[in-house]
Write an enzyme that holds these catalytic residues in place. Structure first.
Site, mmCIF file in Angstrom:
data_model
loop_
_atom_site.group_PDB
_atom_site.id
_atom_site.type_symbol
_atom_site.label_atom_id
_atom_site.label_comp_id
_atom_site.label_asym_id
_atom_site.label_seq_id
_atom_site.Cartn_x
_atom_site.Cartn_y
_atom_site.Cartn_z
ATOM 1 N N ARG A 234 37.726 22.923 -18.222
ATOM 2 C CA ARG A 234 37.600 23.286 -16.810
ATOM 3 C C ARG A 234 36.112 23.355 -16.476
ATOM 4 O O ARG A 234 35.301 23.842 -17.271
ATOM 5 C CB ARG A 234 38.249 24.651 -16.516
ATOM 6 C CG ARG A 234 39.770 24.633 -16.399
ATOM 7 C CD ARG A 234 40.276 23.834 -15.197
ATOM 8 N NE ARG A 234 41.732 23.805 -15.111
ATOM 9 C CZ ARG A 234 42.504 22.859 -15.635
ATOM 10 N NH1 ARG A 234 41.967 21.841 -16.295
ATOM 11 N NH2 ARG A 234 43.818 22.893 -15.479
ATOM 12 N N GLU A 263 34.663 20.413 -8.446
ATOM 13 C CA GLU A 263 35.421 19.159 -8.378
ATOM 14 C C GLU A 263 36.442 19.141 -7.254
ATOM 15 O O GLU A 263 36.827 18.066 -6.766
ATOM 16 C CB GLU A 263 36.104 18.854 -9.723
ATOM 17 C CG GLU A 263 37.249 19.791 -10.072
ATOM 18 C CD GLU A 263 37.959 19.386 -11.367
ATOM 19 O OE1 GLU A 263 37.273 19.202 -12.381
ATOM 20 O OE2 GLU A 263 39.196 19.264 -11.334
ATOM 21 N N HIS A 295 38.480 14.017 -13.943
ATOM 22 C CA HIS A 295 39.669 14.778 -14.375
ATOM 23 C C HIS A 295 40.825 13.822 -14.700
ATOM 24 O O HIS A 295 41.917 13.938 -14.145
ATOM 25 C CB HIS A 295 40.075 15.799 -13.300
ATOM 26 C CG HIS A 295 40.736 17.010 -13.912
ATOM 27 N ND1 HIS A 295 40.458 18.290 -13.539
ATOM 28 C CD2 HIS A 295 41.673 17.122 -14.889
ATOM 29 C CE1 HIS A 295 41.184 19.131 -14.236
ATOM 30 N NE2 HIS A 295 41.935 18.438 -15.075
HETATM 31 P P1 NAD Z 1 45.936 26.484 -25.493
HETATM 32 O O1 NAD Z 1 46.397 27.704 -24.769
HETATM 33 O O2 NAD Z 1 46.842 25.880 -26.515
HETATM 34 O O3 NAD Z 1 44.520 26.774 -26.201
HETATM 35 C C1 NAD Z 1 43.467 27.434 -25.584
HETATM 36 C C2 NAD Z 1 42.733 28.223 -26.656
HETATM 37 O O4 NAD Z 1 41.542 28.766 -26.082
HETATM 38 C C3 NAD Z 1 43.544 29.397 -27.215
HETATM 39 O O5 NAD Z 1 43.601 29.319 -28.627
HETATM 40 C C4 NAD Z 1 42.765 30.617 -26.752
HETATM 41 O O6 NAD Z 1 42.827 31.720 -27.667
HETATM 42 C C5 NAD Z 1 41.355 30.042 -26.667
HETATM 43 N N1 NAD Z 1 40.424 30.892 -25.933
HETATM 44 C C6 NAD Z 1 40.676 31.809 -24.969
HETATM 45 N N2 NAD Z 1 39.539 32.435 -24.620
HETATM 46 C C7 NAD Z 1 38.538 31.897 -25.360
HETATM 47 C C8 NAD Z 1 37.142 32.123 -25.466
HETATM 48 N N3 NAD Z 1 36.543 33.072 -24.751
HETATM 49 N N4 NAD Z 1 36.424 31.368 -26.325
HETATM 50 C C9 NAD Z 1 37.016 30.428 -27.085
HETATM 51 N N5 NAD Z 1 38.354 30.177 -27.053
HETATM 52 C C10 NAD Z 1 39.098 30.895 -26.193
HETATM 53 O O7 NAD Z 1 45.591 25.432 -24.352
HETATM 54 P P2 NAD Z 1 45.469 23.848 -24.489
HETATM 55 O O8 NAD Z 1 46.783 23.204 -24.204
HETATM 56 O O9 NAD Z 1 44.760 23.516 -25.754
HETATM 57 O O10 NAD Z 1 44.527 23.539 -23.224
HETATM 58 C C11 NAD Z 1 43.198 23.986 -23.195
HETATM 59 C C12 NAD Z 1 42.609 23.776 -21.813
HETATM 60 O O11 NAD Z 1 42.474 22.381 -21.559
HETATM 61 C C13 NAD Z 1 43.498 24.267 -20.653
HETATM 62 O O12 NAD Z 1 43.312 25.654 -20.398
HETATM 63 C C14 NAD Z 1 43.025 23.424 -19.490
HETATM 64 O O13 NAD Z 1 42.003 24.118 -18.811
HETATM 65 C C15 NAD Z 1 42.432 22.184 -20.163
HETATM 66 N N6 NAD Z 1 43.166 20.948 -19.838
HETATM 67 C C16 NAD Z 1 42.478 19.927 -19.258
HETATM 68 C C17 NAD Z 1 43.138 18.736 -18.941
HETATM 69 C C18 NAD Z 1 42.417 17.555 -18.332
HETATM 70 O O14 NAD Z 1 43.065 16.608 -17.869
HETATM 71 N N7 NAD Z 1 41.098 17.522 -18.318
HETATM 72 C C19 NAD Z 1 44.503 18.621 -19.216
HETATM 73 C C20 NAD Z 1 45.169 19.684 -19.832
HETATM 74 C C21 NAD Z 1 44.488 20.849 -20.140
#
Ligand code: NAD
Length: 331
Positions: A234, A263, A295
């Site tokens: 994000r 964005e 994105h």
């Molecule tokens: P997930 O919930 O499986 O993993 C996220 C991880 O981040 C968790 O393990 C959590 O404990 C950790 N976390 C929370 N706070 C933190 C911190 N302060 N420092 C470090 N780690 C921390 O989620 P995911 O499915 O792996 O997705 C991750 C992110 O990817 C989503 O939140 C979303 O913002 C982003 N995403 C982007 C796209 C895109 O098209 N660009 C698509 C899907 C998801």
């Protein structure tokens, strides 16, 4: 059930229509994003379906609720754009899609890393102009380098696995450590060590108050000079102004991002004939060592199919009063 789909695009519409081939739901597509101004379009719809840059703050949710909406279905994983406390207060359910294809996002992060390191974006432009000079195109071997994964959830773990395949040392940071991550042959490290040692930092954590601007002037000052920064998570994880300064001084060797703090005002539309008022994005794209994608990390056939199927499954479950598997609630 009637569902108002906001921020709809022709390519997504195809996948939503396919997921609704049995005609169970009536899908109405609105190209405009959900905002306080457009919320009126959803009057009479029990469900709205929204995407990453639609706004579901308290004001918008109140308008939706007054219009009869009870379900907000996010066709994405991140939910930083929804006021969950307001939704709970208004008696609205919020669902999202998880685990639709961590590979799609992780593989895009790898694509960005390879492109920014080996200057593929510059080589592509040069050879189209019959310029076969190699000046300024030197990258580095990934083998043996240290890659830091910030957020070792589903996407972070797939990214880590791919980087291990390149022969990298992978270190991670996550307040909730995962055994699955360590079992890959990685280890956790403190933020200080990540700054000192990482040649590549890739962000995979959600945007929350705690992660807002985790990449800032102070953390960047501790980064290894010349490190590459990749963000497919994000935009607001990064303080863009600080990153621009770090690029100017060479503290960062390159930046490749699929997400950007502001964005919502730019992405998902063609602004090529418009004067862009956002000076930060214009400065960013002017660097030779920056790549911005709009994105699109999730944009694979497999991910779109799963996102659309799961979104409509959640709508059906809601309609039939079943448990909502991917419901999100205020903590
Ligand atoms: P997930 O919930 O499986 O993993 C996220 C991880 O981040 C968790 O393990 C959590 O404990 C950790 N976390 C929370 N706070 C933190 C911190 N302060 N420092 C470090 N780690 C921390 O989620 P995911 O499915 O792996 O997705 C991750 C992110 O990817 C989503 O939140 C979303 O913002 C982003 N995403 C982007 C796209 C895109 O098209 N660009 C698509 C899907 C998801």
């Amino acid at each position: 059930m009637e569902i108002a789909i906001f921020s709809s695009t022709p390519y997504e519409r195809r996948y939503l229509d396919e997921a609704n081939a049995n005609g169970h739901h009536r899908l109405n597509f609105f190209e405009v994003p959900l905002t306080a101004e457009s919320a009126g379009l959803a009057v009479g719809y029990p469900a709205v379906c929204i995407f990453v840059n639609d706004r579901a703050d308290a004001q918008v949710l109140e308008a939706l609720q007054q219009g009869g909406t009870r379900l907000v279905a996010l066709r994405c994983t991140g939910f930083n754009n929804v006021d969950l406390e307001a939704a709970a207060r208004l008696g609205m359910n919020v669902v999202r899609v998880v685990d639709y294809s961590p590979n799609s996002v992780a593989e895009h992060a790898v694509a960005l890393l390879l492109a920014i390191n080996r200057k593929i974006h510059r080589a592509y432009n040069r050879t189209r102009d019959s310029n076969y000079s190699l000046d300024g195109l030197i990258g580095f071997d990934l083998t043996g380098k240290t890659v830091a994964v910030v957020g070792t959830g589903k996407i972070g773990r797939v990214f880590a696995k791919i980087m291990l395949g390149f022969g990298c040392e992978v270190i991670g940071y996550d307040p909730v450590p995962s055994r699955e991550f360590e079992a890959l042959g990685t280890r956790y490290a403190a933020p200080g060590e990540i700054g000192e040692r990482a040649d590549v930092i890739s962000l995979h954590c959600p945007l929350t108050p705690a992660t807002h601007h985790i990449i800032n002037a102070e953390t960047l000052s501790r980064a290894k000079p010349g490190a590459l920064l990749i963000n497919t998570s994000r935009g607001a994880l990064i303080d863009t102004k600080a990153v621009i300064e770090a690029l100017k001084t060479g503290q960062l060797g390159g930046v490749a991002i699929d997400v950007y703090e502001q964005e919502a005002n730019l992405f998902f539309r063609d602004l090529s004939s418009v004067v862009i008022a956002d000076d930060l994005i214009q400065r960013l794209v002017s660097f030779p060592n920056v790549i911005v994608t709009g994105h699109q990390a999730f944009l694979t056939r497999e991910a779109l199919t799963t996102i659309c199927e799961r979104t409509l499954q959640s709508a059906t479950a809601f309609e039939q009063g079943q448990t909502l598997e991917n419901e999100i609630k205020a903590p």
